[in-house]
Design a protein around this motif. Structure first.
Motif, short mmCIF file in Angstrom:
data_model
loop_
_atom_site.label_atom_id
_atom_site.label_comp_id
_atom_site.label_asym_id
_atom_site.label_seq_id
_atom_site.Cartn_x
_atom_site.Cartn_y
_atom_site.Cartn_z
N ARG A 81 103.34 -21.58 79.39
CA ARG A 81 104.45 -22.48 79.94
C ARG A 81 103.49 -23.56 80.74
O ARG A 81 102.92 -22.84 81.59
CB ARG A 81 105.65 -22.13 80.56
CG ARG A 81 106.48 -21.42 79.36
CD ARG A 81 107.72 -20.95 80.31
NE ARG A 81 107.35 -19.79 81.05
CZ ARG A 81 107.92 -19.95 82.20
NH1 ARG A 81 109.05 -20.32 82.59
NH2 ARG A 81 107.46 -18.64 82.94
N ASP A 82 103.72 -24.80 80.94
CA ASP A 82 103.24 -25.45 81.90
C ASP A 82 104.00 -25.36 83.44
O ASP A 82 105.17 -25.68 83.37
CB ASP A 82 103.16 -26.96 81.76
CG ASP A 82 102.51 -27.77 82.63
OD1 ASP A 82 102.29 -27.24 83.91
OD2 ASP A 82 102.33 -28.89 82.35
N LEU A 83 103.26 -24.40 84.29
CA LEU A 83 104.21 -24.00 85.44
C LEU A 83 104.19 -25.07 86.33
O LEU A 83 105.19 -24.88 87.37
CB LEU A 83 103.52 -22.78 86.02
CG LEU A 83 103.45 -21.35 85.11
CD1 LEU A 83 102.57 -20.32 86.02
CD2 LEU A 83 104.77 -20.91 84.66
N ARG A 84 103.65 -26.24 86.19
CA ARG A 84 103.89 -27.21 87.10
C ARG A 84 105.23 -27.95 86.84
O ARG A 84 105.92 -28.38 87.71
CB ARG A 84 102.79 -28.24 86.73
CG ARG A 84 101.47 -28.04 87.19
CD ARG A 84 100.30 -28.90 86.69
NE ARG A 84 100.63 -29.17 85.08
CZ ARG A 84 99.91 -30.04 84.60
NH1 ARG A 84 99.00 -30.92 85.09
NH2 ARG A 84 100.26 -30.14 83.14
N VAL A 85 105.72 -27.92 85.58
CA VAL A 85 106.75 -28.70 85.42
C VAL A 85 108.10 -27.45 84.70
O VAL A 85 109.14 -27.72 84.82
CB VAL A 85 106.67 -29.63 84.11
CG1 VAL A 85 105.94 -30.93 84.55
CG2 VAL A 85 106.24 -29.06 82.82
#
Length: 92
Positions: A81-85
């Motif tokens: 997962r894109d942990l920024r979003v």
């Protein structure tokens, strides 16, 4: 109307300087090595890269974007997962 109000009326968006610095460092700058790859492609097609410097600059940016998008697709396909979003939930 203030200068900022005038710019907003023209459709400009403002972001904090630290956010702009982050974007410049991670997204807006071409990746290292992409100019060499672009030059190699031009050379492979029989063209001298020095004769096509504007195209070389465009190719550098496009190759960088394509590489980032491909890498992002591979990470998503691997289940990351894109942990920024989509940050992880704190553990209790």
């Amino acid at each position: 109307m203030s200068e900022v109000g005038n710019l907003r009326a023209l459709g400009y968006t403002f972001i904090r300087q630290d956010a702009l610095d982050h974007l410049n460092e991670h997204y807006f700058a071409p990746l290292s090595g992409m100019r060499d790859i672009a030059a190699g492609l031009l050379d492979e097609w029989g063209h001298d890269p020095a004769d096509h410097w504007e195209l070389l600059k465009l190719m550098e940016v496009e190759l960088s974007g394509a590489l980032v998008e491909t890498a992002a697709d591979l990470m998503r396909d691997a289940g990351l997962r894109d942990l920024r979003v989509e940050p992880t939930r704190p553990t209790p």
